[in-house]
Design an enzyme around this catalytic site. Sequence first.
Site, PDB file in Angstrom:
ATOM      1  N   LYS A   1       2.606  -0.027   5.555  1.00 54.17           N
ATOM      2  CA  LYS A   1       3.366  -0.331   4.592  1.00 54.17           C
ATOM      3  C   LYS A   1       3.177   0.563   3.128  1.00 54.17           C
ATOM      4  CE  LYS A   1       2.517  -4.742   2.839  1.00 54.17           C
ATOM      5  NZ  LYS A   1       2.434  -4.744   1.255  1.00 54.17           N
TER       6      LYS A   1
ATOM      7  N   ASP B   1      -6.678  -6.987   1.038  1.00 56.42           N
ATOM      8  CA  ASP B   1      -5.527  -7.104   2.292  1.00 56.42           C
ATOM      9  C   ASP B   1      -6.070  -7.559   3.471  1.00 56.42           C
ATOM     10  OD1 ASP B   1      -3.746  -6.549   0.248  1.00 56.42           O
ATOM     11  OD2 ASP B   1      -2.975  -4.687   1.322  1.00 56.42           O
TER      12      ASP B   1
HETATM   13  C1  S3P Z   1      -1.169  -2.142  -2.353  1.00 57.79           C
HETATM   14  C2  S3P Z   1      -1.920  -2.294  -3.208  1.00 57.79           C
HETATM   15  C3  S3P Z   1      -2.882  -3.770  -3.213  1.00 57.79           C
HETATM   16  C4  S3P Z   1      -2.575  -4.400  -1.849  1.00 57.79           C
HETATM   17  C5  S3P Z   1      -0.952  -4.277  -1.758  1.00 57.79           C
HETATM   18  C6  S3P Z   1      -0.432  -3.031  -1.273  1.00 57.79           C
HETATM   19  C7  S3P Z   1      -0.456  -1.008  -2.354  1.00 57.79           C
HETATM   20  O1  S3P Z   1      -2.359  -4.501  -4.221  1.00 57.79           O
HETATM   21  O2  S3P Z   1      -2.912  -5.706  -2.041  1.00 57.79           O
HETATM   22  O3  S3P Z   1      -0.676  -5.125  -0.246  1.00 57.79           O
HETATM   23  O4  S3P Z   1       0.255  -0.284  -1.624  1.00 57.79           O
HETATM   24  O5  S3P Z   1      -0.779   0.095  -3.682  1.00 57.79           O
HETATM   25  P1  S3P Z   1      -2.923  -4.215  -5.766  1.00 57.79           P
HETATM   26  O6  S3P Z   1      -2.655  -2.880  -6.137  1.00 57.79           O
HETATM   27  O7  S3P Z   1      -2.309  -5.443  -6.680  1.00 57.79           O
HETATM   28  O8  S3P Z   1      -4.477  -4.511  -5.654  1.00 57.79           O
END
Ligand code: S3P
Length: 437
Positions: free
Chosen positions: A31, A323
Amino acid sequence: MSTTTSSNASITQIVRPARSFQGSVTVPGDKSISHRYGMLAGLAEGTTRLTNFSTGADPHSTLGCMESLGATIVRSGTSIEVTGTGGSFQQPTSDLDCGNSGSTMRMLAGLIASHPHTFTMIGDHSLTVRPMERIRKPLAAMGARINLVDGHAPMTIHGGPLKAIDFETPIPSAQVKTAVLFAGLQADGVTSLSETVRTRDHSEHALKAFGATLTRTGEKLSIAGGQKLKAIEATVPGDISSAAFFLCGALLFPDSNLVLDSLGMNPTRAALLDVITTLGGKIKVLLVEEHNGETIGTIQVNRSAEGLKGAEISGALSAQLIDELPVIAAIAPYTRNGVVIRDAEELRVKESDRIDLVVRNLRAMGAEVEELEDGMIVPGDQQLHGAKIDSGSDHRIAMAFSIAALRASSESIIRGAEAAAISFPEFFRFLDDLAQR
Ligand code: S3P
């Protein structure tokens, strides 16, 4: 497993206990990487060809926004072609709908802030209560004019020229880092950024893959503005945060055997593999390759003969596993010594308050658990019973408790199971194949 739909379209999934966990899976594309490739392809010049693009709803929210900004997108299953705007986004004729995706809203804000248009970014209820001030602040320091409502979406950006900044991220967030890097790419001067905790570095690899120059000196990242991007061809590695559910599922049974191929194993995302080993998993790496800076591999996972031990997760590790913490917590009662999670207050501002929901659902299954402001203490050696699980419309909660349900003494009902589609629409089908009954 069986599924029922109630009148308010909330899907209920019944998960029965299993006796083993066996099989081989290729999880869908990552993702985080799909978001970044989709965004940078939309800005770049030329046609980017991506295979194994995430099937989750969130990266498709990103693609929808890129179309509104002028990119042309052709979808053929998980193969996506994006013809970019050559560096000039158009004025969208409607709001940019980010759906449930915090990544879309935060990272895209950095990507569009220098373009001379007015953008309004909206999202669903969950996204509308998530903190956005964290990206408004650094982007405003670069000269962006961003309006929020009490620190939240809807977010209106009055785009215009940006100037470089020297920024230290106050919270460990790859989304904030990315917003600043994407804005820095299009700002006047050299933007520098240092992180207190090194978060996932997909943006750094993706920017380089699209032809940008980015340097790292110690903990400091620098990106010069005015760089142009060129289209790429790339395959998105499998999502290790989706694989996390099955990795934890494999820990629950003495004779489990799980093979995961084409799995993203970027070192800034792979802390989970160390925790799996600490807990009592045996991981054999069968193949490792590198593409566009991303590590991709095939691994085999079994449970060690000694069974499941415990773990203490805190500090930088909590940020790197953010996550995966819900599923680690969900299987914690089945470990011998329990699991302690600290320094994970960010869990409270994810798609739901994940500390509150994990604790409530564990208690619903009969577990003893102590809630902390920044984590929880889950004692080990507990037998859980099946329960009605509240997903809180949060994909990771729905999937985490479907895994916990495999070792419960009776069946569980996952309410709001459709949330899994945010990152992993195939989850329940794969789970049904892997869980041996
Ligand atoms: C992500 C960073 C994380 C993660 C999210 C995806 C990313 O969030 O929890 O599912 O793709 O950079 P944060 O940057 O808010 O920690």
